[in-house]
Design an enzyme around this catalytic site. Structure first.
Site, PDB file in Angstrom:
ATOM      1  N   GLU A 148       0.775  -1.165  -0.018  1.00 32.46           N
ATOM      2  CA  GLU A 148       0.113  -0.003   0.100  1.00 32.46           C
ATOM      3  C   GLU A 148       0.861   1.154  -0.168  1.00 32.46           C
ATOM      4  OE1 GLU A 148      -3.254   0.383  -0.087  1.00 32.46           O
ATOM      5  OE2 GLU A 148      -3.665   2.396   0.889  1.00 32.46           O
ATOM      6  N   ASP A 149       1.731   1.420   0.953  1.00 31.19           N
ATOM      7  CA  ASP A 149       2.442   2.481   1.162  1.00 31.19           C
ATOM      8  C   ASP A 149       3.778   2.625   0.655  1.00 31.19           C
ATOM      9  OD1 ASP A 149       0.411   3.015   2.772  1.00 31.19           O
ATOM     10  OD2 ASP A 149       1.521   2.756   4.505  1.00 31.19           O
TER      11      ASP A 149
END
Ligand code: MN
Length: 741
Positions: free
Chosen positions: A92-93
């Site tokens: 995700e990051d």
């Protein structure tokens, strides 16, 4: 050493300490592959998150490490889950992709990480919570671990909410109350559910939370003394059974105590069951039941039992897997004490639910409750017709509620959610039986289809080929299965009835040389129908007159073009995602000054919600309605959880700007002793003369020495309101004063 380097060294120490703690927390057996994978996941995550920090300022990587520790230590998950938890925010990051993870860790881990990433991105997006919830459940049926890791993630975020801005805290708390805590309950993660509830309460009702926490602390010594007094006469006899056991007092959660205070309307000091006594025996599965009953017999020999409080969840476990024997006895000083009796296995399942259930799979002769439940989740998910909100409410009534046990004429047991009706029962047997249900008999007596079934009912259903569902059935069915089947039957019915409308439209369009597909699409949008079936149906039923409606259009190149948009028969709803500033700025004199989203609220069309009547000083938030502008609610409004969880994207931060002479309505409920005439005078005297607060309305009623009244006050702020409440409480004729939500 330069400061940056000192910081780096410090971070490194923190991270390594957290990692060592994680490794110590893993109790399940590991082979060398597991060890290598965990190390690899750790190193990958450290590298990937190296440039990120959390809101609190600490290195980001501490979060995934802590989530992994919670998975291992508090939920009892194994090495695979630890690896996935370490990687849960990586895709995700950071730069790392799912492909990288598949290469390094294999398909199984990549799949779980993918599930976690999808959940995460949907939660961060603006899509309504109901959609998110549906996603959570779809992943749940695929691999339960995804949801268990997500639970740990949420728990750590809740524990560290302190550095978040207030409106975010409220939103996260609402989401937790709405989705995670019932889900934790359903999956039997009792310890986590309890902590969620306490953490949420700490955010939404900090005053009540800290007050109860303080009082619990202050009364701790007395409680310990009492518990010892209760336990002492039991131990000699318990020792004689010759089975290892633990006996201890267990405090109830702050949230559950608070609930009791609210529902029973008694002060903290009058609640005696602030704890339960638990007896846990360590015994092989086949001796569990007799030994637990032997313990029960010892307890009730010493302390007198209250027979109707006996609950045997050993013979019939709760559908979330909970097994235990509960009883309430009269302890020393005549106080009621709840006693819970169970085996170590039952205790672990009671605390950790689903996660522990694998460990003991097959060791008890109970049906696999989770399999049964997951099947019903699948059932609901498979129904393509329900929209997300419908789905959510189905879900909440069906899968989170307590259940009732009923029987078919052949004696087979069926479990249905509490509140389910005879019609639900018919659908639970088979869809066809539901469709054609004409009459239902309970215990040989005819009942209406909407009859709410009760534990132990024996139910038989009569069917007829000519019967079919109609609209009114939706009022009688509550389970998701029945409702979705009825809805799709209705839809099919509408479709069939709409055929006439469709044909008429086809003819008309052919005459006018309009392309059918594009014409239909234009009309559906124009009338804001949710589907073309609805358009055809409205035409067939002559709710719409084609001839009239087509006057608003002209035909150009085979397409329908709208002529006068202002003549639309259906008002277009206000766009949900945008706040429309008022065109003509009104002067708001005498209105309280507010900031909404950091801006003066005067530029918006706003008003105070009548469900909770906020008063200056209350914790508040703004909610953008579809048609009525902004509504200001109290953070503790009973509707707040629902609004924040489902329409998070419509919530805006709101705060009071300054004190003004504006007044607010606050409703109080007052009860007390009616010792003759003059009560009204005494109450009003206290409020208006002594405090100078205006009364807007006053209702009082009562008999036989008891009165109950509702007083509407006009107050300037919460200080004044609280003062009024205190003063009223001090009157000797008054026993309770509560603000009505
Ligand atoms: Mn996370």
């Amino acid at each position: 050493m330069p400061e940056v380097l000192i910081q780096k060294e410090e971070d490194k120490r923190l991270i390594q300490r957290a990692y060592r703690q994680l490794l110590r927390s893993i109790k399940s057996p590991m082979d060398p592959d597991d060890r290598r994978n965990i190390r690899m996941a750790y190193e990958l995550a450290v590298e990937a998150h190296s440039k990120q920090r959390r809101k609190s300022g600490e290195p980001y990587i501490l979060h995934p490490i802590e989530v992994a520790r919670i998975c291992a230590e508090e939920i009892g998950l194994g090495p695979t889950a630890v690896v996935c938890a370490l990687l849960h925010d990586v895709v995700e990051d950071t730069e790392v992709s799912l492909v990288d993870i598949r290469q390094k860790f294999g398909e199984r881990i990549a799949k779980i990480v993918d599930g976690l990433t999808k959940l995460d991105s949907s939660f961060n997006s603006e899509s309504p919570q109901a959609e998110n919830f549906k996603k959570v459940l779809s992943t749940l049926v695929e691999d339960v671990r995804v949801v268990l890791i997500k639970m740990a993630d949420r728990l750590h975020n809740m524990r560290t909410l302190g550095s978040m801005p207030r409106h975010k805290q409220l939103k996260i708390a609402a989401e937790t109350t709405y989705i995670y805590s019932p889900l934790a309950h359903r999956l039997g993660l009792y310890a986590i559910k309890t902590e969620y509830q306490d953490l949420c309460m700490k955010i939404t009702d900090p005053d009540a939370y800290f007050e109860i926490a303080r009082k619990l602390q202050e009364t701790k010594r007395d409680r310990t003394r009492y518990i010892n007094e209760f336990i002492k006469p039991l131990t000699r006899q318990l020792d004689e059974i010759n089975v290892p056991y633990r006996i201890f007092g267990r405090p109830k959660s702050i949230y559950s105590i608070w609930n009791k205070i609210k529902t029973k309307k008694v002060p903290f000091e009058e609640i005696y069951d602030l704890f339960a006594v638990r007896i846990v025996v360590d015994i092989e599965p086949y001796r569990e039941k007799p030994i637990c009953w032997q313990v029960y017999s010892i307890v009730t020999d010493v302390h007198k039992p209250i027979p109707e409080r006996l609950k045997d969840w050993i013979t019939t476990p709760k559908s979330n897997g909970y097994e235990s024997l509960h009883t309430t006895v009269v302890g020393p000083k005549g106080r009621y004490v709840e006693v819970q009796i169970r085996s170590e296995r039952m205790d672990e399942i009671a605390e950790r639910g689903f996660a522990a259930h694998w460990k003991y799979k097959g060791s008890s002769n109970q049906p696999d409750v989770y399999e049964v439940w997951l099947d019903s989740v699948r059932d609901i998910l498979e129904n393509p017709n329900s929209d997300a909100l419908e789905f959510l409410s189905d879900f909440k009534t069906n899968l989170f509620n307590e259940e009732v046990y009923v029987y078919t004429p052949r004696g087979d047991m069926k479990i249905l959610p509490k509140g389910a009706t005879a019609l639900d029962f018919a659908f639970s047997i088979h869809t066809d039986i539901g469709y054609h249900c004409t009459a239902v008999k309970v215990n040989n007596k005819l009942v209406p289809m909407g009859y709410k079934i009760k534990n132990g009912d024996q139910i038989s259903v009569t069917t007829s080929k000519n019967q079919k569902p109609n609209e009114s059935w939706l009022k009688m069915a509550v389970t998701g299965k029945a409702r979705s089947k009825i809805r799709s039957a209705m839809k099919e019915e509408r479709r069939q009835q709409g055929e006439l409308g469709k044909e008429a439209l086809e003819r008309k369009f052919r005459n006018l040389k309009i392309d059918f597909e594009s014409g239909v699409e234009t009309l559906v949008r124009y009338f804001d129908f949710s589907s073309r079936i609805d358009l055809f149906y409205a035409l067939a039923k002559e709710h719409l007159h084609l001839h009239e409606e087509l006057k608003h259009f002209r035909v150009e190149g085979g397409k329908l073009i709208e002529i006068e948009p202002e003549k639309r028969p259906v008002e277009e709803p206000a766009p949900a995602d945008k706040v429309v500033p008022k065109r003509t700025r009104k002067k708001f004199t005498g209105r309280p000054r507010l900031l909404v989203g950091g801006e003066p609220a005067d530029q918006y069309n706003y008003s105070f919600a009548s469900c909770c009547n906020p008063v200056q000083g209350d914790d508040i938030f703004a909610y953008l309605t579809a048609t009525a502008g902004l509504k200001i609610h109290r953070a503790s409004c009973p509707n707040a959880t629902h609004l924040m969880a489902n329409f998070g994207y419509r919530i805006m931060k709101a705060e009071w700007l300054e004190t003004t002479d504006t007044t607010f309505v606050a409703d109080l409920k007052v009860t007390g002793i009616d010792n003759g005439p003059g009560i009204i005078e005494r109450l009003t005297h206290e409020i208006s003369t002594n405090l100078g607060v205006n009364i807007r309305s006053f209702n009082i009623w009562g008999d036989e020495g008891y009165f109950e009244g509702k007083i509407s006050l006009l107050v300037a702020n919460t200080d004044q309101l609280n003062l009024a409440i205190r003063q009223l409480q001090n009157l000797e004729i008054v026993s309770t004063v509560t603000r009505i939500e």
